[in-house]
Structures are given as C-alpha cells and as structure tokens.
Write an enzyme that holds these catalytic residues in place. Structure first.
Site, short mmCIF file in Angstrom:
data_model
loop_
_atom_site.label_atom_id
_atom_site.label_comp_id
_atom_site.label_asym_id
_atom_site.label_seq_id
_atom_site.Cartn_x
_atom_site.Cartn_y
_atom_site.Cartn_z
N PHE A 115 0.82 -1.21 0.00
CA PHE A 115 0.00 0.00 0.00
C PHE A 115 0.85 1.26 0.00
CE2 PHE A 115 -0.02 2.45 3.95
CZ PHE A 115 0.77 1.66 4.77
N LYS A 116 2.16 1.12 0.28
CA LYS A 116 3.02 2.30 0.33
C LYS A 116 3.17 2.97 -1.03
CE LYS A 116 5.20 1.51 4.69
NZ LYS A 116 4.73 0.16 5.05
N ASP A 117 2.79 2.26 -2.10
CA ASP A 117 2.82 2.89 -3.42
C ASP A 117 1.88 4.09 -3.50
OD1 ASP A 117 4.74 1.24 -4.72
OD2 ASP A 117 3.24 -0.30 -5.09
#
Ligand code: PLP
Length: 438
Positions: A115-117
C-alpha cells in the site's frame, strides 16, 4: 459543485509555530518544533463521494481538490493523480467458512506490491510539481529494511528534479525485497551497506546533521510526511463506495499508524465508519493503549509481519492531536496477533475460502475473526490488505504448503538490470562515494 473554501493549513502537533501551507509541510516533513503537521481543519466529504460510483482517480481528484485548493491547480492535480494512482484497487468479498460479510481491500496492485505505493507515488509527483517553479534538485535519502525503500525508489524514479539515495543492510533483507531495491531506476542510487538496518539509519541521521550534505538539499520520505498521509484516506472512501455500505467496520494492520491516520481523517470528514479495528502483531503498544493501559511504547521485536515491527509508532502523536483519549478508545478497538496466530490465520482463511493472505493481512483478518466471535457483530467488515503474498513467499509456503503466484511485475524484476554500490557502514564512506559522483 467546485469548492471555493481555501485549503487547510498545517500546524504542529506540539502547538508552537505558525500554520504553514501544504507545500511547506510537504517539503519540510517535520515541523520546526519537532512535531508532526496536522491540518487546521478537515474538509467535509460529500456523501456523493461514496454513494456514486466513479473511477478511483476521479474520486481522488474531487476529494484532494478540497485539500489543495489554491495550492495545486486543478489540471496539474488531475495529471498527478492519474499518473500516481493508475492501478486497480479491488474490494474482494470472502465467501464461505463463516467469512461472509468480510471484504478484503487489496491495496497491493501498485508497482511494488504494497500500500506504500499510494503515498510514495503521490508524494513524489507533488514534490516534483512544486520544484518546477524552482531551479533546485532535491535528494531523498532513505534507510530501508523493507517496503518503504522500494516504494520510494519506484515512486520517485524518473522525477526530473529529485534523486533518491537508498541505503539497505546487505544480506538482511529477503530475496524479493533485495530485487525490488537493486533494480536499476533512473535517478535512484542504491547502496548495499555492510551493516545492520540500525547502522543505515544512523548514517541517514548523521547525514542530515552534516554540513557537507547541505549542498545536496536532503529531504526524507518517511511515513510522517503529509504528502504520504493525504492519499491514504482515498481508498477508505473508495471501499465504502465499492461495497455500497451504509456503515462499515474497517480493520487496519498497523505499524507506524500512518495508514490508520488516513482512515481516521476520512471518518472525521464524514465517512460512515462504525469503528476501526487496529491490528497489531507482537508489537502491540497501541492495542494496549486502546484497551485502557497507560501509553507504554517499547523497542520493537521481530515478527513475520515485519513491516508492522514498530515499537514507537510515529503517527501516534498525530492521532492524539486529532482525537482525545476517550474518543480514540471509542472509535478504535485494538488487538494483537502473534506469529503463531498469524500462521494459523493464513491457514484458516485459505482452507475456508481459498484466499491467500500475506502475513500482514492475516493479522488483520484474525482480529476481525476474534472481534466477530466476541461480539456477534456480523458486519460488514473491510480488512485492508497492505501487501501481496508474493512478497513473502517463504512465509506463505510455511503456512500453506504452496507457493504464492508471482505477479508479472514482480517476475519481471528478475529480467531487469541490477546495481548496488557496496558501502562500509559509516558516513565518510557515503560521503566519498556520493561526492565523487556529483
Ligand atoms: C508499512 C506497512 C504496514 C504498516 O503501516 P503503517 O502506516 O506504518 O501503520 C503494514 N503492512 C505493510 C505490508 C506495510 O508495508
């Protein structure tokens, strides 16, 4: 209707100093008094945001326009978000084995499979946008042991006025993580440090305090930056819309609490969230606080959900500035799942539904299962899935006896050129190499 309210400004959680613009909060990261920036008001959502189906990037444009009015022109914002958030965000219902009513929001379809994208890609493009008016180049310096490094390297790669310097501890990251770090990307220089993650972090800290590095205009891309925080509220709104829910309980696998803070901001803006479930692994200081204990954060221990191995969660300070203790404990319920519980959770879900969850998601799913058993609440529940199982093939095989399917964008990394410069674990070595190279 176009909103005409000015954008929120940002104040320090420690309450000193002037309110600053989004641009300034984005470019500086931490407030001068050492606090974290929080918005001085939270723009209200419009119920149409979650009631009327729309492309993810359009929803993002509409919601973030209210946050960036007068700071980023609408057209530029649209281009930034279309480019940053161009991957699918499916809400997957679990079926069978008592899991009906539980939905998994898969946040791992971006380039680096976590999810860090969302945060890294959006933040990189916003920074580049503000740099275009200045004849300046920034250097993002990061020490990484896992998901953040690859999301930052990939998210910032190719932004013309930003270069990335990445330090990782040689031999101390998993084979998949290493591939993701050493794939050659424009504007990214990766160092394989002969030391530990703590050595890498010490070098980064020392660099920020060192005069020679000032010429590089160092900046960081860590989880406290508002540029990572704002995009992390979007998928909560999207998930409520996709599920057509009137109200929903949302479970978040937690580390530094940045993901959860994004959700809390969406709820404060009016999103109908019944409650949040904060899922911790053995690093459960936050869950203990939510159960009524005094705040007691201690050093982290290693687990198989290692992106959640955070002893002192940095966004706790932000949450306590946004919510008083009583409200926080009413709004968020915490629970803890240890490694044995995580492996059992992965197995249980796979056997009941065929769904392959990564270890971080499995912690969240187990917290939902226990909450349901304890309260009889039959949902709906959304569990945020923060990483793709193929990032953790060893753990998946240990739990399920199968190998996770490797998506194309991950498999492709083994055909790309790789490069990492070996480096001794001290600042002089980094200096010598970096400055010979400028
Ligand atoms: C970073 C990360 C987390 C923790 O998110 P926070 O915002 O730090 O709470 C959970 N799961 C995965 C896979 C991550 O990469």
């Amino acid at each position: 209707m176009a909103s005409t309210q000015p954008a929120p400004r940002y104040v320090s959680t420690r309450g000193t100093g002037e309110a600053v613009s989004f641009q300034q909060a984005l470019m500086t990261g931490l407030a001068p008094d050492g606090g974290l920036y929080i918005p001085d008001r939270i723009p209200a959502l419009d119920p149409a945001d979650w009631q009327e189906p729309e492309r993810f990037a359009n929803l993002a444009r509409r919601v973030l326009a209210r946050w960036l009015e007068g700071e980023v022109p609408r057209e530029a914002l649209a281009a930034i978000l279309d480019d940053a958030l161009s991957f699918p965000v499916p809400l997957v219902p679990l079926e069978g084995g008592g899991w009906d009513g539980v939905f998994v929001l898969e946040l791992f379809h971006g380039p680096t499979l976590s999810f860090k994208d969302f945060g890294a890609r959006t933040m990189a493009r916003l920074m580049q946008h503000f740099l275009e008016d200045r004849a300046e180049t920034l250097t993002i310096l990061v020490a990484t042991s896992g998901d953040t490094g690859s999301a930052v390297a990939d998210g910032f790669a190719g932004q013309e006025q930003i270069r990335v310097v990445l330090l990782y501890p040689k031999g101390q990251v998993s084979p998949v993580q290493e591939r993701q770090l050493i794939a050659v990307r424009p504007g990214v220089h990766t160092y394989a440090v002969a030391g530990t993650f703590d050595d890498c972090q010490r070098m980064v800290k020392a660099a920020f305090a060192d005069e020679d590095f000032a010429t590089l205009k160092l900046s960081s891309a860590n989880s406290i930056n508002v540029g990572r925080l704002l995009p992390q509220m979007l998928y909560y709104i999207w998930a409520v819309e996709q599920g057509g829910f009137d109200e929903v309980t949302i479970c978040v696998p937690c580390g530094n609490l940045g993901n959860l803070t994004g959700g809390v901001i969406a709820a404060l803006g009016g999103l109908p969230v019944r409650q949040f479930l904060a899922a911790n692994n053995a690093n459960d200081g936050f869950a203990r606080y939510l159960r009524g204990e005094a705040v007691d954060f201690v050093d982290s221990v290693r687990t198989i959900s290692n992106a959640m191995d955070v002893g002192v969660p940095s966004n706790f300070e932000r949450l306590t500035a946004l919510l008083d203790d009583e409200t926080m404990r009413r709004m968020i319920i915490g629970d803890r799942v240890d490694d044995a519980g995580t492996l059992a959770s992965m197995r249980r879900i796979y056997e009941a539904t065929g769904y392959v969850a990564d270890p971080h998601t499995a912690v969240g799913l187990e917290v939902v299962r226990r909450h349901r058993a304890a309260t009889g609440d039959d949902g709906p529940f959304i569990v945020l899935s923060t990483a793709h199982p193929a990032k953790f093939p060893e753990t998946v095989t240990q739990a399920l006896g199968i190998e996770p399917v490797r998506p194309e964008r991950l498999a492709a990394l083994w055909h790309k050129d790789t490069h990492a410069t070996p480096l001794a674990a001290n600042l002089d070595a980094l200096k010598a190499d970096l400055f010979s190279d400028v």
